[in-house]
Enzyme design. Structure first.
Site: not given
Ligand code: DX5
Ligand code: ZN
Length: 267
Positions: A36, A34, A7, A65
């Site tokens: 967001m 990631d 990650s 993700h």
């Protein structure tokens, strides 16, 4: 097979390409990105342009993700930018079945993510549709949080459901994956370990990734196992996956010697 998804959340964002390469040299076979939005989780990270930039220097699978409120609005752009796997939170999707089909319709592997407070039965209807289930073992939004130990029971239960229903999805675990938790996660039935701080904190992501993967492989298989991918080539004396193109290097320059990866054998 156990795989490490590095990650980049804990990497140095000014050197993302080099950080990713170091983790891959250490045995990571997925890059976990990631995404967001500051709404679904209280943090902001990257979007399609950064994914597209990384895509220019690597063909390793990108495991995106999505921690965002309206994933459907970004799935086409992420697929276009080079995402290979896209996972969405069960908690964020009003029409989860539709969203999973949308991901697949863009040629990506569809995954679903569960927050620590969400029970696995929330996925009963969609499990046959997914390529992977990502079990959050921290509350999403930040790196370097403490592993929530009740996640182990959840992973075990999910592995049992998979077996009893004859399904093939992969089980991936994200949050607090370190040397002291990796073995338990693998024994509980997960195949893919996401690790951010365990790989990128300190000054040697390559070595960190290698050691973490070794711990996981030992837990899964005992000594004598080789790190998950056999697809290594030697580049400047280091084993790297075939699909990694070091920055500033054309693919034709990289010598291909897959048999010389003995440095990666677990002792
Ligand atoms: C957190 C992210 C994770 C994060 C994990 O919401 O989904 O992927 O990078 O960080 P560590 O491995 O440090 O717990
Ligand atoms: Zn993540």
């Amino acid at each position: 097979m156990i795989e490490l998804a590095a990650s980049l959340l804990s990497a140095d964002f000014a050197r993302l390409g080099a950080e990713a390469q170091a983790a891959i040299e250490g045995g990571a076979t997925l890059l976990h990105l990631d995404i967001m939005d500051g709404h679904f989780v209280p943090n902001l990270t990257i979007g399609p342009p950064v994914v597209a930039s990384l895509r220019k220097v690597s063909r390793i699978p990108f495991d995106c993700h999505l921690m965002i409120e309206y994933p459907d609005e970004f799935i086409p752009a992420l697929a276009e930018a080079g995402a290979d796997w896209i996972s969405v939170h069960q908690e964020a999707c009003t029409h989860l079945d539709r969203t999973l089909h949308l991901i697949a319709s863009h040629g990506c592997q569809a995954g679903v993510v569960l927050n620590p407070a969400t029970p696995i039965h929330a996925l009963d209807e969609v499990l046959p549709l997914v390529h992977h289930v990502l079990v959050m073992s921290v509350n999403p939004g930040f790196g370097s949080q403490t592993f929530i130990h009740s996640s182990l029971k959840k992973i075990e239960s999910l592995a049992k459901v998979r077996e009893s229903r004859g399904l093939q999805f992969l089980i991936e675990v994200d949050g607090g994956v370190h040397h002291d938790t990796a073995a338990g996660i693998v024994r509980a039935g997960a195949e893919i370990l996401v690790a951010g701080s365990a790989v990128f904190e300190g000054d040697n992501p390559r070595e960190n990734a290698k050691r973490l993967l070794e711990s996981a492989l030992l837990a899964a298989n005992g000594p004598g196992q080789e790190i998950s991918t056999a697809n290594y080539q030697l580049y400047r004396g280091q084993p790297i996956p075939y699909d990694w193109i070091p920055e500033g290097t054309s693919h034709s320059e990289t010598p291909v010697t897959p048999s010389e990866n003995s440095a990666f054998r677990v002792r």
